[in-house]
Scaffold this motif. Structure first.
Motif, mmCIF file in Angstrom:
data_model
loop_
_atom_site.group_PDB
_atom_site.id
_atom_site.type_symbol
_atom_site.label_atom_id
_atom_site.label_comp_id
_atom_site.label_asym_id
_atom_site.label_seq_id
_atom_site.Cartn_x
_atom_site.Cartn_y
_atom_site.Cartn_z
ATOM 1 N N GLY A 1 8.309 5.225 -2.216
ATOM 2 C CA GLY A 1 7.334 4.680 -1.532
ATOM 3 C C GLY A 1 7.980 3.869 -0.502
ATOM 4 N N TYR A 2 7.364 3.648 0.654
ATOM 5 C CA TYR A 2 7.917 3.291 1.941
ATOM 6 C C TYR A 2 7.042 2.132 2.371
ATOM 7 C CZ TYR A 2 4.139 5.673 4.047
ATOM 8 O OH TYR A 2 2.747 5.960 4.395
ATOM 9 N N CYS A 3 7.628 1.280 3.338
ATOM 10 C CA CYS A 3 6.948 0.237 3.917
ATOM 11 C C CYS A 3 6.026 0.725 5.103
ATOM 12 C CB CYS A 3 8.188 -0.731 4.433
ATOM 13 S SG CYS A 3 7.350 -2.362 5.184
ATOM 14 N N GLU A 4 5.028 0.587 5.015
ATOM 15 C CA GLU A 4 3.896 1.017 6.180
ATOM 16 C C GLU A 4 4.125 0.322 7.205
ATOM 17 O OE1 GLU A 4 1.237 3.758 5.129
ATOM 18 O OE2 GLU A 4 1.563 3.963 7.111
ATOM 19 N N PHE A 5 4.203 1.146 8.476
ATOM 20 C CA PHE A 5 4.691 0.413 9.895
ATOM 21 C C PHE A 5 3.650 -0.702 10.088
ATOM 22 C CE2 PHE A 5 5.164 0.783 14.213
ATOM 23 C CZ PHE A 5 6.438 0.090 14.360
ATOM 24 N N ILE B 1 0.746 -1.200 0.120
ATOM 25 C CA ILE B 1 0.009 -0.076 0.067
ATOM 26 C C ILE B 1 0.813 0.938 0.010
ATOM 27 C CG2 ILE B 1 -2.078 -0.841 0.997
ATOM 28 C CD1 ILE B 1 -1.196 -0.016 3.746
ATOM 29 N N GLY B 2 2.064 1.097 0.300
ATOM 30 C CA GLY B 2 2.773 2.388 0.447
ATOM 31 C C GLY B 2 3.730 2.502 -1.074
ATOM 32 N N ASN B 3 3.413 1.736 -2.203
ATOM 33 C CA ASN B 3 4.030 1.790 -3.421
ATOM 34 C C ASN B 3 5.640 1.524 -3.022
ATOM 35 O OD1 ASN B 3 3.985 4.032 -6.336
ATOM 36 N ND2 ASN B 3 4.256 1.508 -6.312
ATOM 37 N N GLY B 4 5.792 0.875 -2.135
ATOM 38 C CA GLY B 4 7.424 0.704 -1.801
ATOM 39 C C GLY B 4 8.045 -0.447 -2.362
ATOM 40 N N SER C 1 11.767 -9.961 -9.046
ATOM 41 C CA SER C 1 11.636 -10.274 -7.638
ATOM 42 C C SER C 1 11.421 -9.011 -6.949
ATOM 43 C CB SER C 1 12.739 -10.954 -7.218
ATOM 44 O OG SER C 1 13.859 -10.281 -7.158
ATOM 45 N N PRO C 2 10.839 -8.801 -5.717
ATOM 46 C CA PRO C 2 10.403 -7.593 -5.243
ATOM 47 C C PRO C 2 11.563 -6.858 -4.401
ATOM 48 C CG PRO C 2 9.828 -9.097 -3.934
ATOM 49 C CD PRO C 2 10.201 -9.983 -5.072
ATOM 50 N N HIS C 3 11.796 -5.514 -4.616
ATOM 51 C CA HIS C 3 12.641 -5.113 -3.367
ATOM 52 C C HIS C 3 12.024 -3.482 -3.092
ATOM 53 C CE1 HIS C 3 15.509 -2.597 -6.174
ATOM 54 N NE2 HIS C 3 14.245 -2.761 -6.755
ATOM 55 N N LEU C 4 12.507 -3.214 -1.788
ATOM 56 C CA LEU C 4 12.100 -1.776 -1.529
ATOM 57 C C LEU C 4 12.583 -0.569 -2.341
ATOM 58 C CD1 LEU C 4 10.198 -0.138 0.549
ATOM 59 C CD2 LEU C 4 12.087 -0.195 2.010
ATOM 60 N N VAL C 5 12.077 0.338 -2.947
ATOM 61 C CA VAL C 5 12.744 1.524 -3.503
ATOM 62 C C VAL C 5 12.199 2.563 -2.826
ATOM 63 C CG1 VAL C 5 13.194 3.074 -5.482
ATOM 64 C CG2 VAL C 5 13.206 0.354 -5.604
#
Lengths: 305, 537
Positions: free
Chosen positions: B401-405, B375-378, B393-397
């Motif tokens: 966007g961020y990882c919602e706590f 949901i953070g488009n992270g 494969s997925p990674h956080l950019v």
């Protein structure tokens, strides 16, 4: 019509339309002499009763909401936190204000906030989505911020800002009720009513944080709440504005209401044991004549239920 | 059933074909429903089994289980499809597969005449399947790149669906800003309805959206070459189901020599399952019922076989089989000696709950579900940060966007357990990386301008970003200024990246996250406070 002609005309019309995008003008109120302020400060365990009494002491919601009026209730629900953490406006406070506005004959009541965490999570976990859902009232709308509704507003009286993007509904409402929650903030010291304007502005909001106090005061010249109701049922004392630890929260069961946004912030500051002058935003807004912060000129009706 | 009685059979077959079409439509709608609901729904837990398609896929199940050499309970529903295919043949391809139904749906747009009837690369799909199986056994899972569902969901989730939002938003912004009020009285409720129902909640941005789209589009464009080009020539899932079909007891009996010159069945078969002698290959037949309806003599019928009695069917030549296995064996060891293996890319921040890198890559089927649901488009698809075999494969950019706590959706949705399902409390303690300040850019450091946006957004209850107040003295004027400079407390930072997303600087953020300190990799631990002497601070 030939295809070529049609395409050319289409292009020309769309160009014309895009150039004629509307610009919003708001009659900015410059420095005006500030008179005495009326303010109510009510405490008690029954938040619904507390809010009702606070409004009663100001002369009733009817003073602010005319029959048929469009009303905006703007809580601070910017964070994905549940109410007990004191990071978001308590849903009961919001609910009671909406009910009072409806009783006063409001044509519609819109609730929204430009959140920092994911919108839906904020609306759900703050408890606001639930109370609006439970009301099942056609006139009450919980809106997600619609990016199309941000309009560039000239801030003619601004000392630090010339213009900024502001949410149209906040500007056009007949009655704008600002319902912040009182809490600690790393930069402004506290976040109260004036800082709550963050939830109705667009653009790169991070940039407002450089010289924040004056910029908030500038924004306060165009976003002018009819009524400010500060939810101080819980005070978030540390790790604001987001919190997340119950030991950082002190429950004081208090609500402050005033038509004067500066006075409301000034008095709320004292609940934290701080002098109102410590909050630069309050001072900047006072200096621009947007409200009263001199304690001798704020008339406080205080009650404990 | 008695062959040669057109009057009796035709209506029945017609009805059966209608049922097949209804089944295709129904499963396609079900797929789209689940796809649209791959999102936060107001509850912390996902409401539907939105990853269902990936959990009934025996190709993904077998390759993932081969790669990790363990039974993955999450993927056991694939046994259902194995059983049904043993019983009924490749019905899945003709009756259920949403990609198959979609390519069938574009038929009217294709020029029928020019296309080839005989399958262009009859051995390719089986070759791919063996290659994928062998490399999975050696720890290199490639199924996700050729699996039809992965291709479909990636293309939809990262390109088509967000583009639909973009298109709708642009159009309704235009009407909102410029059209007269009466137009808006129509368009605004329409927009509201679309947003409530099918449109994505927010505009999202994805890396590789063009590539994801190109791969999906290629599947459709290949239809111009021949019908069901992907299903016949490439799809290794179809090839696998074909193997099961061949083992099974049912199938279709084709025409015979009495048909004379008529080869209508062979010509109309979308799967190329019927040869010149009108024999029907159960490995290829998708039971679409077309030939049963169209056969002028009505000689085609259902029949049962003794298991193992099938004469027809394409199998790989020995040379090809050995070659494929050899290739599958050679590639993984070569990948193991790349520099990347010794020093992983620090920008490769995996989702919270991701297994150790090797096991994560073995399980991940590149289905894009986690990327879609983030949901953070992270989460973004990786290009080469994890090596050539890590693509998609997925990674956080964290800049976009961020990882919602408080969110744990990616772990809930992962169909293979490559991302573990975490409770909210576990998620709060799961460190996926660490934030760092670029002091040449950070305003309080570089310019003496107060700024606390990162600290304000830092979600840990005891904030991982704290301040040191320093007095700066301007050498020219002698003026003194107090300024609060932010710093990271490694023990509190979980690497969610909201600081990087929200940093108000244009362009590169002054605070950024890397995978340093991630809990899943002991080699990546950061020095702890008590260790400072050992580290020579």
């Amino acid at each position: 019509m030939e295809r070529r002609t049609f395409l050319r005309q289409l292009l020309l019309y769309s160009l014309g339309l895009s150039l004629s995008a509307p610009r919003f003008g708001v009659a900015a109120t410059g420095a005006e002499t500030t008179g005495a302020a009326e303010l109510s400060l009510v405490s008690g365990a029954d938040y619904s009763a507390v809010v009702r009494r606070a409004l009663q002491l100001l002369g009733g919601m009817e003073r602010f909401v005319r029959p048929g009026a469009s009303v905006v209730v703007k809580p601070n629900i910017a964070w994905d936190r549940t109410p007990e953490y004191g990071a978001t406006t308590h849903p009961l406070v919001v609910k009671t204000l909406v009910e009072l506005a409806l009783q006063a004959g409001a044509g519609e009541v819109r609730i929204f906030d430009h959140t920092c965490n994911e919108k839906r999570r904020c609306y759900v976990n703050s408890g606001i989505a639930d109370i609006v859902g439970a009301m099942a009232e056609r006139r009450v709308k919980l809106d997600y911020i619609d990016s199309r509704k941000f309009v560039e507003v000239k801030i003619t009286g601004g000392r630090s800002l010339d213009s900024w993007e502001i949410y149209r509904d906040a500007l056009t409402a007949d009655c704008y009720i600002n319902v912040p929650v009182a809490k600690h903030h790393g930069l402004s010291g506290l976040t109260l009513g004036l800082k709550n304007v963050m939830g109705v502005v667009g653009g790169n909001r991070g940039r407002l944080h450089h010289g924040l106090a004056q910029k908030l005061a500038d924004l306060a010249t165009v976003v002018r709440p009819t009524l400010t109701v500060i939810d101080a049922t819980r005070l978030l004392l540390r790790n604001g504005p987001q919190g997340g630890r119950l030991e950082d929260v002190r429950q004081v069961d208090t609500v402050i209401a005033s038509a004067d946004p500066v006075a409301a912030d000034a008095v709320a500051t004292t609940l934290f044991g701080l002098e109102p002058e410590r909050i630069e935003t309050t001072v900047a807004a006072f200096q621009m004549g947007l409200g009263q912060m001199d304690p001798s000129r704020i008339h406080i009706s205080e009650q404990r239920l | 059933m008695r062959p040669g009685d057109p009057a009796a059979q035709k209506p029945l077959y017609r009805r059966l074909r209608l049922v097949r079409m209804a089944s295709q439509l129904g499963f396609l709608l079900l797929f789209l429903f689940l796809f649209v609901n791959t999102d936060y729904s107001g509850s912390d837990t996902i409401q539907y089994a939105v990853n269902l398609l990936f959990r009934i896929d025996p190709l993904l199940a077998i390759t993932a289980m081969l790669a990790v050499r363990a039974v993955i309970a999450l993927m056991l529903p694939a046994l259902l499809l194995v059983g049904l295919s043993l019983l009924l043949g490749r019905f899945f391809c003709g009756w259920v597969c949403p990609l198959g139904s979609l390519v069938d749906g574009v038929q009217p747009a294709m020029k029928q005449g020019r296309r080839r009837q005989t399958t262009l690369f009859p051995q390719l799909a089986a070759t791919l399947l063996i290659f994928v199986l062998v490399s999975a056994l050696l720890g290199l899972p490639l199924a996700g790149y050729v699996d039809p569902f992965s291709i479909l969901v990636r293309g939809l989730a990262q390109a088509v669906y967000p583009a639909s939002h973009n298109l709708a938003e642009s159009f309704f912004t235009m009407t909102y800003l410029h059209a007269p009020a009466w137009v808006n009285q129509i368009t605004e409720p329409v927009y509201g309805f679309l947003k409530e129902t099918v449109l994505p909640f927010e505009r999202k941005y994805f890396s590789l959206s063009l590539l994801s789209l190109a791969i999906l589009a290629a599947v459709f464009l290949a239809e111009a070459v021949q019908r069901r080009f992907f299903c016949r020539n490439i799809c290794p899932l179809g090839a696998l189901l074909g193997w099961f079909a061949r083992l099974g007891p049912t199938g279709l009996r084709g025409g015979d020599d009495d048909c004379g010159a008529c080869r209508l069945c062979s010509r109309i078969c979308r799967m190329g399952a019927i040869d010149e002698r009108r024999r029907i290959d159960p490995q290829r037949c998708s039971l679409c019922i077309d030939c049963l309806v169209r056969c002028p003599r009505q000689v085609i019928s259902f029949r049962s076989f003794l298991p193992g009695s099938r004469g027809v069917g394409v199998s790989l030549s020995r040379r090809r089989l050995v070659g494929t296995i050899a290739l599958g064996c050679v590639i993984p060891p070569i990948l193991g000696v790349r520099r990347l293996t010794a020093a992983p890319n620090p920008l490769l921040i995996r989702p919270p709950g991701a297994l150790t890198e090797a096991e994560f890559l073995q399980r991940c089927v590149r289905c894009a579900e986690c990327i879609q649901v983030c949901i953070g488009n992270g989460l973004q698809p990786v290009l080469l940060e994890a090596g050539i075999e890590g693509i998609f494969s997925p990674h956080l950019v964290a800049r976009t966007g961020y990882c919602e706590f408080n969110c744990t959706l990616c772990g809930q949705i992962c169909p293979t357990g490559a991302i573990k399902e975490l409770t909210r409390a576990e998620k709060h303690r799961t460190k996926i990386g660490n934030a760092w300040f670029d002091k040449d850019r950070c305003l309080p450091y570089a310019k003496g301008i107060p700024c606390i946006v990162c600290e304000e957004h830092c979600p840990t209850p005891d904030k991982a970003i704290k301040f040191r107040t320093v007095v700066m003295v301007d050498d020219l004027t002698g003026q003194q200024q107090e300024i609060r400079r932010p710093f990271i407390v490694d023990e509190l930072c979980i690497g969610c990246g909201i600081c990087e997303t929200k940093c108000p600087l244009p362009g590169r953020a002054a605070v950024f996250v890397t995978s340093d300190g991630e809990m899943r990799n002991p080699d990546n631990l950061l020095p702890e406070k008590g260790e400072t002497d050992q580290w020579g601070y």
